[in-house]
Design a protein around this motif. Structure first.
Motif, PDB file in Angstrom:
ATOM      1  N   THR A 183      11.767 -42.241 -77.560  1.00  9.66           N
ATOM      2  CA  THR A 183      12.159 -43.713 -76.927  1.00  9.66           C
ATOM      3  C   THR A 183      13.463 -43.505 -76.709  1.00  9.66           C
ATOM      4  OG1 THR A 183      12.547 -44.676 -79.031  1.00  9.66           O
ATOM      5  CG2 THR A 183      10.493 -45.032 -78.252  1.00  9.66           C
ATOM      6  N   HIS A 184      14.535 -42.639 -77.334  1.00  9.64           N
ATOM      7  CA  HIS A 184      15.954 -42.606 -77.175  1.00  9.64           C
ATOM      8  C   HIS A 184      16.190 -42.226 -75.676  1.00  9.64           C
ATOM      9  CE1 HIS A 184      16.770 -38.342 -77.567  1.00  9.64           C
ATOM     10  NE2 HIS A 184      15.845 -38.473 -78.510  1.00  9.64           N
ATOM     11  N   PHE A 185      17.318 -42.486 -75.084  1.00 11.52           N
ATOM     12  CA  PHE A 185      17.728 -42.478 -73.859  1.00 11.52           C
ATOM     13  C   PHE A 185      17.690 -41.040 -73.176  1.00 11.52           C
ATOM     14  CE2 PHE A 185      20.886 -42.232 -70.281  1.00 11.52           C
ATOM     15  CZ  PHE A 185      20.157 -43.101 -69.304  1.00 11.52           C
ATOM     16  N   SER A 186      18.388 -40.171 -73.899  1.00  9.16           N
ATOM     17  CA  SER A 186      18.659 -38.802 -73.504  1.00  9.16           C
ATOM     18  C   SER A 186      17.315 -38.163 -73.339  1.00  9.16           C
ATOM     19  CB  SER A 186      19.637 -38.121 -74.523  1.00  9.16           C
ATOM     20  OG  SER A 186      18.987 -37.974 -75.888  1.00  9.16           O
ATOM     21  N   TRP A 187      16.115 -38.586 -74.149  1.00  8.06           N
ATOM     22  CA  TRP A 187      14.968 -37.837 -74.078  1.00  8.06           C
ATOM     23  C   TRP A 187      14.135 -38.484 -72.873  1.00  8.06           C
ATOM     24  CZ3 TRP A 187       9.829 -38.968 -73.958  1.00  8.06           C
ATOM     25  CH2 TRP A 187       8.839 -38.061 -74.108  1.00  8.06           C
ATOM     26  N   MET A 192       8.926 -37.499 -68.164  1.00 10.87           N
ATOM     27  CA  MET A 192       7.542 -38.058 -68.187  1.00 10.87           C
ATOM     28  C   MET A 192       6.965 -37.502 -69.157  1.00 10.87           C
ATOM     29  SD  MET A 192       6.363 -39.115 -64.409  1.00 10.87           S
ATOM     30  CE  MET A 192       4.699 -39.601 -65.251  1.00 10.87           C
ATOM     31  N   SER A 193       6.077 -37.868 -69.878  1.00 14.89           N
ATOM     32  CA  SER A 193       5.049 -37.125 -70.742  1.00 14.89           C
ATOM     33  C   SER A 193       3.774 -37.985 -71.088  1.00 14.89           C
ATOM     34  CB  SER A 193       5.807 -37.006 -72.089  1.00 14.89           C
ATOM     35  OG  SER A 193       6.187 -38.490 -72.651  1.00 14.89           O
ATOM     36  N   ILE A 194       2.945 -37.170 -71.457  1.00 14.24           N
ATOM     37  CA  ILE A 194       1.377 -37.731 -71.788  1.00 14.24           C
ATOM     38  C   ILE A 194       1.294 -37.922 -73.286  1.00 14.24           C
ATOM     39  CG2 ILE A 194      -1.054 -37.341 -71.996  1.00 14.24           C
ATOM     40  CD1 ILE A 194      -0.642 -35.835 -69.058  1.00 14.24           C
ATOM     41  N   TYR A 195       0.581 -39.185 -73.650  1.00  9.74           N
ATOM     42  CA  TYR A 195       0.353 -39.114 -75.064  1.00  9.74           C
ATOM     43  C   TYR A 195      -0.926 -39.938 -75.345  1.00  9.74           C
ATOM     44  CZ  TYR A 195       1.580 -44.234 -74.826  1.00  9.74           C
ATOM     45  OH  TYR A 195       1.773 -45.613 -74.416  1.00  9.74           O
ATOM     46  N   LYS A 196      -1.625 -39.411 -76.363  1.00 13.90           N
ATOM     47  CA  LYS A 196      -3.149 -40.128 -76.741  1.00 13.90           C
ATOM     48  C   LYS A 196      -3.985 -40.028 -75.607  1.00 13.90           C
ATOM     49  CE  LYS A 196      -0.871 -43.304 -79.983  1.00 13.90           C
ATOM     50  NZ  LYS A 196      -0.787 -44.862 -80.402  1.00 13.90           N
ATOM     51  N   GLY A 228       7.009 -43.604 -69.374  1.00 12.72           N
ATOM     52  CA  GLY A 228       7.963 -43.509 -68.127  1.00 12.72           C
ATOM     53  C   GLY A 228       9.250 -43.471 -68.469  1.00 12.72           C
ATOM     54  N   ASP A 229      10.357 -43.539 -67.465  1.00  8.77           N
ATOM     55  CA  ASP A 229      11.717 -43.586 -67.762  1.00  8.77           C
ATOM     56  C   ASP A 229      12.200 -44.797 -67.269  1.00  8.77           C
ATOM     57  OD1 ASP A 229      11.508 -42.851 -64.919  1.00  8.77           O
ATOM     58  OD2 ASP A 229      13.201 -41.473 -65.025  1.00  8.77           O
ATOM     59  N   PHE A 230      11.594 -45.727 -67.479  1.00  6.28           N
ATOM     60  CA  PHE A 230      12.025 -47.235 -67.304  1.00  6.28           C
ATOM     61  C   PHE A 230      11.546 -48.184 -68.514  1.00  6.28           C
ATOM     62  CE2 PHE A 230       7.916 -46.078 -65.346  1.00  6.28           C
ATOM     63  CZ  PHE A 230       7.199 -47.248 -66.121  1.00  6.28           C
TER      64      PHE A 230
END
Length: 332
Positions: A183-187, A192-196, A228-230
């Protein structure tokens, strides 16, 4: 005035709920509970509320003074809280966690569900009359709301007969206020990434509602969630195989949502910014051969959480369903 108590008021959903309710014409917040922030000004934690309220968080829970309580806990805490605390019979409960979303014990839920509870599943588009007469409401999950609103008219048309491919992306607020590795900004920024994948906890409630509307559900809901990155919003695509003509499908979608207060079928392609900062859900359909492509989008904190919770409160107390929810989207 509807007198309100909020439990777990210091998190994202608690702050968003306070933002809505302090401007609700028929609601009064009696207490906003947060033991870790007791005595602090609400606006010092939810800083977007400077100038809107001088309320302080409290460790007290004066249940006798309210008409309804909102549970803004993390998942798994609501059921335990009810067991450990006496809440007067006249006080209604709207729970934003997943604890009571599945009716009774469901072996397909993927998590433990309390047996024989009386919580109504709070999706107004299919359960408005049940919500109106309920004492306890389980607010739907954010992904579940967005995906169901895309698929339910198809279920009404009897189209969910093969496995459904679902992809949906959510903003970082969906992960809650507590910082984490993803969740932190630099990551999160430019990432984008998939989870669960295929195992997300919202799939059982999606299946439950589709069964309710279609009368059966033999197909799988193959859901792949994305980070997402938003900050806020959910955009989902659902693919259903059918030979039914697109004209009949669109007619069925418009009929299904003709009386919905916030969910709208749109004749052209939709985008997420049209719903961010509102309680709206938008839905659109396209046909490619025998594949029906459905797109749906919501604001995860509003229609996917506290906006829908306030909508449910309005229905429960017999007031205008849109009261306190006439919000403007962020156009740019």
């Amino acid at each position: 005035m509807i007198k309100i108590g909020i439990l777990g008021a210091a998190g994202y959903t608690g702050g968003e709920l306070i933002r809505l309710l302090i401007h609700h014409p028929e609601a009064q917040i009696v207490f906003a509970n947060s033991e870790s922030n007791a005595g602090n000004y609400v606006a010092d934690i939810h800083e977007g509320l400077y100038g809107d309220t001088d309320m302080k968080f409290t460790a007290d829970m004066p249940f006798d003074d309210v008409d309804v309580i909102f549970f803004c806990f993390g998942h798994g805490k609501s059921e335990a809280f009810i067991r450990e605390h006496h809440i007067p019979q006249h006080v209604r409960i709207i729970d934003l966690a997943q604890d009571f979303r599945i009716a009774g014990n469901d072996s397909n839920a993927g998590f433990m569900t309390p047996a024989n509870h009386d919580f109504v599943y709070g999706l107004p588009e299919i359960n408005r009359e049940l919500i109106a007469n309920a004492r306890h409401v389980a607010n739907p999950g954010c992904f579940a709301t967005c995906i169901q609103l895309g698929l339910l008219p198809a279920a009404k048309l009897g189209l969910i007969n093969d496995d459904v491919a679902v992809n949906a992306i959510t903003g970082s607020t969906g992960a809650g206020q507590k910082p984490g590795a993803t969740t932190h900004f630099s990551w999160r920024n430019n990432n984008m990434s998939i989870y669960k994948a295929f195992t997300h906890q919202h799939v059982p409630e999606i299946r439950q509602s589709l069964r309710q509307v279609q009368g059966y559900l033999d197909a799988a809901i193959d859901f792949i969630p994305y980070r997402g990155d938003f900050a806020r919003g959910i955009f989902a695509t659902e693919v259903v195989r059918t030979d039914k003509p697109i004209e009949e499908i669109v007619e069925g979608y418009k009929e299904f949502y003709k009386d919905a207060a916030f969910t709208h079928y749109v004749d052209k392609s939709i985008d997420m910014k049209q719903v961010v900062n509102t309680n709206k859900a938008l839905v659109h359909c396209d046909k490619f051969g025998n594949k029906l492509l459905i797109t749906s989008c919501i604001d995860n904190l509003l229609k996917g959480a506290v906006g829908q919770a306030v909508q449910n409160m309005n229905i429960m107390f017999g007031i205008d369903e849109k009261s306190g929810l006439n919000l403007k989207p962020s156009a740019f």
